[in-house]
Design a protein around this motif. Structure first.
Motif, PDB file in Angstrom:
ATOM      1  N   PHE A  48      55.795  39.924  47.231  1.00  0.00           N
ATOM      2  CA  PHE A  48      56.133  40.181  45.839  1.00  0.00           C
ATOM      3  C   PHE A  48      55.303  41.319  45.238  1.00  0.00           C
ATOM      4  CE2 PHE A  48      57.231  35.807  46.864  1.00  0.00           C
ATOM      5  CZ  PHE A  48      58.585  35.820  46.578  1.00  0.00           C
ATOM      6  N   SER A  49      55.136  42.374  46.030  1.00  0.00           N
ATOM      7  CA  SER A  49      54.489  43.591  45.529  1.00  0.00           C
ATOM      8  C   SER A  49      55.581  44.591  45.195  1.00  0.00           C
ATOM      9  CB  SER A  49      53.522  44.163  46.566  1.00  0.00           C
ATOM     10  OG  SER A  49      54.186  44.492  47.765  1.00  0.00           O
ATOM     11  N   SER A  50      55.257  45.534  44.360  1.00  0.00           N
ATOM     12  CA  SER A  50      56.247  46.537  43.952  1.00  0.00           C
ATOM     13  C   SER A  50      56.010  47.844  44.702  1.00  0.00           C
ATOM     14  CB  SER A  50      56.165  46.780  42.442  1.00  0.00           C
ATOM     15  OG  SER A  50      54.958  47.448  42.117  1.00  0.00           O
ATOM     16  N   ILE A  51      57.022  48.675  44.694  1.00  0.00           N
ATOM     17  CA  ILE A  51      56.876  50.026  45.245  1.00  0.00           C
ATOM     18  C   ILE A  51      55.767  50.745  44.483  1.00  0.00           C
ATOM     19  CG2 ILE A  51      58.027  52.270  45.500  1.00  0.00           C
ATOM     20  CD1 ILE A  51      60.672  50.629  45.845  1.00  0.00           C
ATOM     21  N   GLY A  52      55.740  50.539  43.183  1.00  0.00           N
ATOM     22  CA  GLY A  52      54.730  51.189  42.339  1.00  0.00           C
ATOM     23  C   GLY A  52      53.307  50.836  42.723  1.00  0.00           C
ATOM     24  N   THR A  53      53.064  49.559  43.074  1.00  0.00           N
ATOM     25  CA  THR A  53      51.693  49.195  43.454  1.00  0.00           C
ATOM     26  C   THR A  53      51.285  49.908  44.742  1.00  0.00           C
ATOM     27  OG1 THR A  53      52.442  47.186  44.589  1.00  0.00           O
ATOM     28  CG2 THR A  53      51.694  46.938  42.308  1.00  0.00           C
ATOM     29  N   HIS A  54      52.228  50.076  45.652  1.00  0.00           N
ATOM     30  CA  HIS A  54      51.908  50.782  46.895  1.00  0.00           C
ATOM     31  C   HIS A  54      51.699  52.279  46.644  1.00  0.00           C
ATOM     32  CE1 HIS A  54      52.330  47.441  49.688  1.00  0.00           C
ATOM     33  NE2 HIS A  54      53.287  47.009  48.869  1.00  0.00           N
ATOM     34  N   ILE A  55      52.530  52.871  45.807  1.00  0.00           N
ATOM     35  CA  ILE A  55      52.360  54.294  45.472  1.00  0.00           C
ATOM     36  C   ILE A  55      51.013  54.516  44.798  1.00  0.00           C
ATOM     37  CG2 ILE A  55      53.224  56.194  44.007  1.00  0.00           C
ATOM     38  CD1 ILE A  55      54.977  55.653  46.475  1.00  0.00           C
ATOM     39  N   ARG A  56      50.700  53.683  43.820  1.00  0.00           N
ATOM     40  CA  ARG A  56      49.410  53.814  43.120  1.00  0.00           C
ATOM     41  C   ARG A  56      48.263  53.673  44.112  1.00  0.00           C
ATOM     42  NH1 ARG A  56      45.696  50.684  43.359  1.00  0.00           N
ATOM     43  NH2 ARG A  56      46.943  48.867  42.901  1.00  0.00           N
ATOM     44  N   HIS A  57      48.354  52.705  45.009  1.00  0.00           N
ATOM     45  CA  HIS A  57      47.296  52.478  45.993  1.00  0.00           C
ATOM     46  C   HIS A  57      47.111  53.704  46.900  1.00  0.00           C
ATOM     47  CE1 HIS A  57      44.777  50.272  48.828  1.00  0.00           C
ATOM     48  NE2 HIS A  57      45.562  50.713  49.805  1.00  0.00           N
ATOM     49  N   ILE A  58      48.209  54.266  47.366  1.00  0.00           N
ATOM     50  CA  ILE A  58      48.159  55.483  48.192  1.00  0.00           C
ATOM     51  C   ILE A  58      47.442  56.607  47.447  1.00  0.00           C
ATOM     52  CG2 ILE A  58      49.574  57.381  49.122  1.00  0.00           C
ATOM     53  CD1 ILE A  58      51.741  55.181  49.732  1.00  0.00           C
ATOM     54  N   LEU A  59      47.875  56.839  46.222  1.00  0.00           N
ATOM     55  CA  LEU A  59      47.324  57.957  45.444  1.00  0.00           C
ATOM     56  C   LEU A  59      45.857  57.716  45.098  1.00  0.00           C
ATOM     57  CD1 LEU A  59      50.403  58.743  43.173  1.00  0.00           C
ATOM     58  CD2 LEU A  59      49.759  59.786  45.370  1.00  0.00           C
ATOM     59  N   ASP A  60      45.496  56.472  44.798  1.00  0.00           N
ATOM     60  CA  ASP A  60      44.096  56.156  44.519  1.00  0.00           C
ATOM     61  C   ASP A  60      43.204  56.457  45.724  1.00  0.00           C
ATOM     62  OD1 ASP A  60      44.533  55.310  41.919  1.00  0.00           O
ATOM     63  OD2 ASP A  60      44.281  53.166  42.353  1.00  0.00           O
TER      64      ASP A  60
END
Length: 164
Positions: free
Chosen positions: A36-48
């Protein structure tokens, strides 16, 4: 330009393609099991992760645990694109020696540790880490019944291609 930087930029371009293909609702949709994670959480994590690389401190350390975790990036495609472009611009202007040794602070599950890396090794790890998260995003896209144009999204370049 260094081949490692070029490869990293090529990988990150896929984030831009993805963000241009999604609505804000799709970016933040966390309805796909089992995590139940979002695409956004993964994108943010990558960019961070990439952002941390640019925060080399005066002690020659890069703290991968000091991520910004900006929730707006997880929920708004425009904010995610802005963050992405900031990092792409930093990569394009990056002038550190790829073989320079730095201490990377990471938490491997038992508290923070300092690990010697080269900048090149850290960039290579970030690139592989990004592709790994793209694969997870692919599962989420499938669960949301969203198709993107890039058939290689989420696949490592060394993954064998099916023969026809």
């Amino acid at each position: 330009m260094n081949k490692l930087i070029e490869s990293t930029l090529q990988t990150l371009t896929k984030t831009e393609i993805l963000l241009n293909s999604l609505t804000n609702e799709q970016l933040r949709d966390a309805s796909v099991p089992p995590y139940f994670s979002s695409i956004g959480t993964h994108i943010r994590h990558i960019l961070d992760f990439y952002n941390c690389i640019f925060n080399l401190n005066v002690e020659n350390k890069i703290d991968l645990t000091a991520r910004s975790r900006n929730r707006e990036v997880e929920q708004d495609c425009a904010k995610a694109r802005t963050y992405l472009m900031l990092l792409i611009n930093k990569l394009n202007a990056y002038n550190q020696e790829i073989d320079k040794t730095v201490l990377v602070i990471e938490d491997l599950g038992q508290g923070k540790v300092e690990i010697p890396y080269t900048i090149g090794a850290l960039l290579s790890q970030a690139n592989s880490h990004t592709i790994h998260h793209y694969a997870i995003i692919n599962y989420i896209l499938s669960g949301l019944k969203i198709t993107i144009v890039d058939l290689e999204f989420g696949y490592n370049p060394t993954t064998p291609k099916p023969t026809t």
